[in-house]
Scaffold this motif. Structure first.
Motif, PDB file in Angstrom:
ATOM      1  N   GLN A 180       0.830  -1.201   0.000  1.00 25.67           N
ATOM      2  CA  GLN A 180       0.000   0.000   0.000  1.00 25.67           C
ATOM      3  C   GLN A 180       0.870   1.258   0.000  1.00 25.67           C
ATOM      4  N   TYR A 181       0.430   2.256  -0.713  1.00 30.28           N
ATOM      5  CA  TYR A 181       1.080   3.570  -0.697  1.00 30.28           C
ATOM      6  C   TYR A 181       1.022   4.138   0.723  1.00 30.28           C
ATOM      7  N   GLN A 182       2.195   4.525   1.254  1.00 32.63           N
ATOM      8  CA  GLN A 182       2.266   5.201   2.546  1.00 32.63           C
ATOM      9  C   GLN A 182       3.334   6.293   2.464  1.00 32.63           C
ATOM     10  N   TYR A 183       2.871   7.512   2.465  1.00 36.54           N
ATOM     11  CA  TYR A 183       3.792   8.654   2.318  1.00 36.54           C
ATOM     12  C   TYR A 183       4.852   8.598   3.414  1.00 36.54           C
ATOM     13  N   ASN A 184       6.120   8.763   3.031  1.00 33.69           N
ATOM     14  CA  ASN A 184       7.189   8.610   4.006  1.00 33.69           C
ATOM     15  C   ASN A 184       8.372   9.522   3.708  1.00 33.69           C
ATOM     16  N   ASN A 185       8.625  10.460   4.637  1.00 31.42           N
ATOM     17  CA  ASN A 185       9.761  11.374   4.495  1.00 31.42           C
ATOM     18  C   ASN A 185      11.095  10.692   4.771  1.00 31.42           C
ATOM     19  N   LEU A 186      11.109   9.736   5.696  1.00 29.74           N
ATOM     20  CA  LEU A 186      12.361   9.104   6.106  1.00 29.74           C
ATOM     21  C   LEU A 186      13.022   8.335   4.972  1.00 29.74           C
ATOM     22  N   MET A 187      12.233   7.746   4.095  1.00 31.18           N
ATOM     23  CA  MET A 187      12.812   6.997   2.987  1.00 31.18           C
ATOM     24  C   MET A 187      13.446   7.927   1.954  1.00 31.18           C
ATOM     25  N   TYR A 188      12.921   9.136   1.818  1.00 30.20           N
ATOM     26  CA  TYR A 188      13.590  10.128   0.965  1.00 30.20           C
ATOM     27  C   TYR A 188      14.925  10.547   1.577  1.00 30.20           C
ATOM     28  N   MET A 189      14.962  10.614   2.906  1.00 24.83           N
ATOM     29  CA  MET A 189      16.225  10.890   3.580  1.00 24.83           C
ATOM     30  C   MET A 189      17.235   9.792   3.264  1.00 24.83           C
ATOM     31  N   VAL A 190      16.771   8.523   3.277  1.00 23.85           N
ATOM     32  CA  VAL A 190      17.645   7.395   2.926  1.00 23.85           C
ATOM     33  C   VAL A 190      18.151   7.548   1.493  1.00 23.85           C
ATOM     34  N   ALA A 191      17.281   8.006   0.588  1.00 22.56           N
ATOM     35  CA  ALA A 191      17.709   8.241  -0.796  1.00 22.56           C
ATOM     36  C   ALA A 191      18.854   9.250  -0.837  1.00 22.56           C
ATOM     37  N   GLY A 192      18.787  10.271   0.017  1.00 20.34           N
ATOM     38  CA  GLY A 192      19.873  11.239   0.098  1.00 20.34           C
ATOM     39  C   GLY A 192      21.163  10.627   0.618  1.00 20.34           C
ATOM     40  N   VAL A 193      21.030   9.723   1.597  1.00 13.25           N
ATOM     41  CA  VAL A 193      22.207   9.018   2.122  1.00 13.25           C
ATOM     42  C   VAL A 193      22.827   8.155   1.027  1.00 13.25           C
ATOM     43  N   LEU A 194      21.969   7.525   0.218  1.00 15.62           N
ATOM     44  CA  LEU A 194      22.454   6.697  -0.891  1.00 15.62           C
ATOM     45  C   LEU A 194      23.177   7.556  -1.924  1.00 15.62           C
ATOM     46  N   ILE A 195      22.624   8.707  -2.231  1.00 13.16           N
ATOM     47  CA  ILE A 195      23.270   9.630  -3.174  1.00 13.16           C
ATOM     48  C   ILE A 195      24.658  10.012  -2.680  1.00 13.16           C
ATOM     49  N   GLU A 196      24.764  10.284  -1.391  1.00 16.20           N
ATOM     50  CA  GLU A 196      26.063  10.635  -0.813  1.00 16.20           C
ATOM     51  C   GLU A 196      27.055   9.472  -0.922  1.00 16.20           C
ATOM     52  N   LYS A 197      26.586   8.261  -0.623  1.00 17.97           N
ATOM     53  CA  LYS A 197      27.471   7.089  -0.650  1.00 17.97           C
ATOM     54  C   LYS A 197      27.998   6.834  -2.062  1.00 17.97           C
ATOM     55  N   VAL A 198      27.129   6.941  -3.052  1.00 20.71           N
ATOM     56  CA  VAL A 198      27.498   6.612  -4.426  1.00 20.71           C
ATOM     57  C   VAL A 198      28.310   7.718  -5.101  1.00 20.71           C
TER      58      VAL A 198
END
Length: 507
Positions: A180-198
């Motif tokens: 189910q769709y569940q709006y989540n800010n924390l997972m976008y934060m994780v995307a930012g962490v991934l961008i930094e790592k890569v």
């Protein structure tokens, strides 16, 4: 002589045609200017009615900036005006920037949309091990990881991005991935962490270098300290007893920056809209490939609960940083943003080459005002018959207030009158802790029990027995104290919105 005469006649004819063409262009331009002038008058009226001190608007159409304007006041104390260069926090409109940043890394072969997050971030941990190994990169950006919002982990806390990332493993999932769709800010934060790592650059640095600079978004900033250096930014306001008061800047949104930390203005956001409409290109520079920008715009999840309130609107879906639906038959991409007292909305009509951005500095109107403005501007640009969106949104707000009052009445109907607390009031005081949500301090005052949470103090209103309702930060949130086998209170249980029941244990 005849050739000369023909040349003169031809020249005069071309001149007349040219003048007629120019007259048509001038007439068309004046017609557009007149429409915008009339619309501006309407917007000022709506601002007064919705209690919006200031707003900024940009419109792009057919590759050009049609309108970029500031209206009203950016500071009600100093009476300073909003301009097209006044900075506003655009909150969750920032998500489209994070999605575009990830698209650039996909373009470069450094990231695959369909690979597990764990492949890039071995230290990525969730409370559900299966989900932890299943969630893919594109799932972080499309709200389908199974993790509900859990916004109280970061909201008004003093945690930084690293600490929040480490705390994810303590947060319960409410669904399976993709369920189910569940709006989540924390997972976008994780995307930012991934961008930094890569990339080897922080999310802030990557966005600045790979998006803001090539887009010439020279005034846009990514943190509050940068915002405060500007001499042209809007203060935000909230409603308190029918008056507007300053909302402040204490949300801690910079800690989850990739989800909502960008601060921009009407001029700069027009560049963002143009790039989105021009298949990743701005001023002949290909910033994001057309292929992977299209991935950002592709529906991946049905927005839940599903509803299409009006016949002019289709059902909502969500891609990566964008909602997709239909507005009066036209494909529409859109995203809202809310933080402190700011409300923003950006809208694209990709098949019609139209983009609209609206931002405000008042939460009193929530999203009703930006919807009224955006929809009326769209109707004007499409030459659609006018719909009274203002009255519709007024009714929506009234319905929302009625629903909230009904909920409170139903809640109070379950109250057991005169049911006292099971312990002496001193027994409730103490320090309670959750590994992700942090410290909750309960103490006694002359008003009864108070809760200090994330540096915010909230009064606890006794409901019955060991149940209370919070005030302020914890407004109307149910709070229960639980007694252990020995007869001592050792748990405070809070039912956070869009998160479920979280238990704080006595330290």
């Amino acid at each position: 002589m005849k050739k000369l005469l023909n040349s003169i006649i031809l020249g005069v004819t071309l001149l007349l045609i040219g003048q007629a063409s120019l007259a048509q262009k001038v007439s068309k331009l004046n017609e557009t200017e007149l429409m915008l002038h009339n619309m501006q008058g309407k917007i000022y009226g709506w601002m007064t009615e919705w209690k919006v001190p200031g707003c900024a608007i940009s419109i792009v159409k057919d590759g050009q900036v049609l309108w970029s304007v500031g209206l009203g006041q950016r500071n009600t104390s100093t009476k300073q005006f909003v301009t097209s260069q006044t900075l506003f926090p655009i909150a969750s409109c920032s998500k489209s920037f994070t999605a575009a940043a990830m698209a650039i890394l996909v373009d470069e072969g450094k990231v695959d949309w369909n690979k597990p997050v764990k492949h890039y971030l071995p230290d990525f941990e969730l409370s559900d091990t299966e989900a932890e190994h299943t969630v893919m990169v594109k799932d972080l950006l499309s709200h389908r990881t199974g993790l509900p919002r859990h916004d109280f982990v970061w909201l008004y806390s003093s945690l930084d991005r690293k600490a929040i990332f480490k705390s994810l493993k303590y947060l319960p999932l409410s669904k399976k991935p993709y369920e189910q769709y569940q709006y989540n800010n924390l997972m976008y934060m994780v995307a930012g962490v991934l961008i930094e790592k890569v990339s080897g650059m922080t999310w802030e640095k990557f966005v600045e270098e790979r998006l803001l600079k090539p887009l010439k978004m020279t005034q846009t900033v990514l943190t509050y300290p940068e915002l405060f250096k500007s001499d042209d930014y809007a203060k935000s306001y909230r409603k308190q007893e029918e008056q507007l008061v300053e909302a402040g800047f204490g949300s801690n949104v910079d800690a989850i920056g990739p989800a909502g930390a960008i601060k921009s203005n009407a001029d700069d956001m027009s560049h963002w809209l143009l790039m989105q409409l021009q298949q990743g290109k701005y001023e002949n520079l290909q910033i994001v490939s057309s292929k992977n920008l299209k991935e950002n715009h592709t529906p991946l999840a049905v927005v839940y609960p599903t509803e299409a309130k009006y016949p002019e609107l289709g059902f909502n879906t969500y891609g990566m940083g964008w909602n997709q639906n239909v507005y009066r038959g036209a494909q529409r991409l859109q995203h809202n943003g809310s933080i402190e007292g700011y409300r923003s909305q950006m809208t694209l009509f990709p098949n019609n080459n139209i983009g609209i951005f609206v931002t405000t500095n008042s939460s009193a109107a929530d999203y009703y005002f930006v919807n009224v403005v955006t929809n009326n501007l769209a109707d004007m640009l499409f030459s659609f018959p006018e719909i009274d969106w203002h009255s519709r949104m007024k009714q929506e707000k009234a319905d929302a207030i009625f629903a909230e009052e009904k909920k409170m009445k139903e809640q109070n109907a379950n109250r057991v009158l005169f049911a006292s607390m099971s312990h002496n009031i001193d027994s409730y005081a103490g320090i309670y802790e959750h590994p992700a949500y942090g410290i909750l301090q309960i103490y006694k005052s002359d008003k009864g029990l108070l809760a200090k949470y994330h540096n915010q103090t909230s009064e606890l209103i006794h409901f019955h027995y060991d149940y209370f309702l919070g005030k302020d930060l914890l407004e109307n949130i149910p709070i229960q104290f639980i007694t252990n086998f020995k007869g001592n209170i050792d748990i405070v249980q809070i039912e956070f919105p869009n998160a479920g029941i979280i238990q704080f244990r006595r330290k």
